[in-house]
Design an enzyme around this catalytic site. Structure first.
Site, mmCIF file in Angstrom:
data_model
loop_
_atom_site.group_PDB
_atom_site.id
_atom_site.type_symbol
_atom_site.label_atom_id
_atom_site.label_comp_id
_atom_site.label_asym_id
_atom_site.label_seq_id
_atom_site.Cartn_x
_atom_site.Cartn_y
_atom_site.Cartn_z
ATOM 1 N N CYS A 257 -51.206 -86.362 -61.924
ATOM 2 C CA CYS A 257 -50.015 -85.443 -61.883
ATOM 3 C C CYS A 257 -49.871 -84.281 -61.151
ATOM 4 O O CYS A 257 -48.843 -83.909 -60.272
ATOM 5 C CB CYS A 257 -49.579 -85.181 -63.635
ATOM 6 S SG CYS A 257 -50.896 -83.740 -63.996
ATOM 7 N N HIS A 305 -50.411 -80.974 -67.972
ATOM 8 C CA HIS A 305 -49.833 -82.077 -67.242
ATOM 9 C C HIS A 305 -48.315 -81.294 -66.381
ATOM 10 O O HIS A 305 -47.868 -80.107 -67.045
ATOM 11 C CB HIS A 305 -49.050 -83.153 -68.340
ATOM 12 C CG HIS A 305 -48.412 -84.367 -67.689
ATOM 13 N ND1 HIS A 305 -49.114 -85.337 -67.017
ATOM 14 C CD2 HIS A 305 -47.049 -84.530 -67.192
ATOM 15 C CE1 HIS A 305 -48.427 -86.160 -66.428
ATOM 16 N NE2 HIS A 305 -47.069 -85.761 -66.682
ATOM 17 N N HIS A 317 -43.034 -88.015 -62.241
ATOM 18 C CA HIS A 317 -44.154 -87.644 -62.507
ATOM 19 C C HIS A 317 -45.333 -88.823 -62.290
ATOM 20 O O HIS A 317 -44.679 -89.985 -62.240
ATOM 21 C CB HIS A 317 -44.227 -86.796 -63.733
ATOM 22 C CG HIS A 317 -44.299 -87.893 -64.972
ATOM 23 N ND1 HIS A 317 -44.899 -87.669 -66.266
ATOM 24 C CD2 HIS A 317 -43.299 -88.772 -65.413
ATOM 25 C CE1 HIS A 317 -44.719 -88.456 -67.047
ATOM 26 N NE2 HIS A 317 -43.611 -89.037 -66.630
#
Length: 341
Positions: A257, A305, A317
């Site tokens: 990520c 994240h 993402h």
């Protein structure tokens, strides 16, 4: 790395900044150690999917710890190299001072073998004697200065060697942390894969469809990027859609990520930190209602994240292994912050 099907939170958690690696590692180890090793047979496919989501989330946290340790290892390697270089140059200085002292000591021995009064008597030219005496005085002063410099240089060299040894020891500990985080991530991902494989074919297919939805949304409405650099970063992130999630990777063929957002901004000439927690503070934080394409959206209270907002309520993402880089609603998980680099 959860399945991103949870509702969003209305506010932002403005928690503390990233803790030191040792504390974070202990926290991650404690959290990761609580996950059950297998599926609950009584829970059925829904329980299995929920457990897979938890394993992916835990693996992502460990991945960010791995990224942080890797970043620290790179910096420590540079510090070790600088400390060793300073120590080597210090040793060269000491060697030169010792050579100088040897020359001075030899000159004094050769000159000091004759009593000064006798030298005056034997000298046919008093002026010549006075010149020699002045040279001897200067040699004495020079010797004292060189000795003083040598002592200081030896102390500095000792300090540089101690610093190099300390940094080297710290680097070894960081390398051990890297290996530990890698084993943790690999174990969690392997368990998740086994659980997914245990699902009936129809359940597995449904999970895969939810995990791999790459529908391109209409991004024509709303405010545009806040800068040309943000626009370039958005273009880079969108170009990565469909590439695989690879934990610990920051492109160009695969991403985790924070690796995706770091790589995307690098294409725009902007350097971002390696971890999602650090990226959370890599710019101005703005309300979600004011988000513009190129802003970074971090999720969960620990910012484990990160995604890039691309407009129209969507982010790009890298979700988790098995799910390629994709578009998802910005509210896919509880939001920690929105940051404009």
């Amino acid at each position: 790395m959860a399945s991103h099907r949870r509702p969003s939170a209305s506010g932002f958690d403005r928690g503390a900044r990233v803790t030191l690696l040792s504390a974070a590692a202990a926290t991650a180890a404690a959290a990761l150690g609580t996950a059950p090793a297998g599926a609950d047979p009584a829970g059925g496919p829904a329980a299995t999917r929920a457990q897979v989501d938890r394993l992916y989330e835990q693996a992502e946290k460990a991945t960010e710890q791995y990224n942080e340790a890797g970043e620290q290892a790179d910096e420590l390697r540079a510090q070790v190299a600088r400390a060793q270089d300073r120590a080597a140059r210090g040793q060269e200085d000491i060697n030169r001072m010792r050579d100088t002292l040897g020359s001075v000591a030899g000159a004094q021995y050769r000159s000091g073998g004759v009593d000064p009064a006798l030298a005056l008597l034997l000298s046919g030219d008093p002026d010549t004697y006075l010149d020699r005496a002045a040279v001897l005085d200067r040699l004495g002063d020079r010797e004292a200065a060189v000795l003083s410099d040598l002592r200081r240089a030896q102390r500095r060299l000792g300090q540089e060697r101690s610093e190099a040894a300390r940094k080297l020891s710290e680097l070894e500990r960081t390398r051990s942390a890297l290996a530990r985080h890698k084993r943790t991530v690999e174990a969690k991902l392997a368990t998740a894969e086994r659980l997914l494989a245990s699902l009936p074919a129809s359940e597995r297919a449904a999970y895969d469809r939810a995990s791999r939805s790459g529908r391109v949304p209409d991004l024509s409405g709303g405010a545009g990027p806040s800068s040309a650099r943000a626009a370039a970063a958005v273009a880079a992130a969108r170009s990565a859609v469909g590439r695989p999630y690879v934990w610990g990777a920051n492109g160009p063929s695969g991403f985790d990520c924070s690796g995706l957002t770091q790589w995307s901004y690098a294409q725009a000439g902007v350097g971002l930190p390696r971890t999602s927690q650090a990226q959370r503070y890599a710019g101005q934080q703005v309300p979600l209602s004011q988000a513009r394409p190129g802003d970074l959206v971090t999720y969960r209270s620990d910012a484990s994240h990160v995604a890039m907002y691309v407009g129209n309520g969507q982010v790009v993402h890298a979700p988790y292994p098995g799910a390629a880089v994709r578009y998802d609603p910005v509210g896919m998980m509880p939001i920690a912050s929105v940051t404009r680099p």
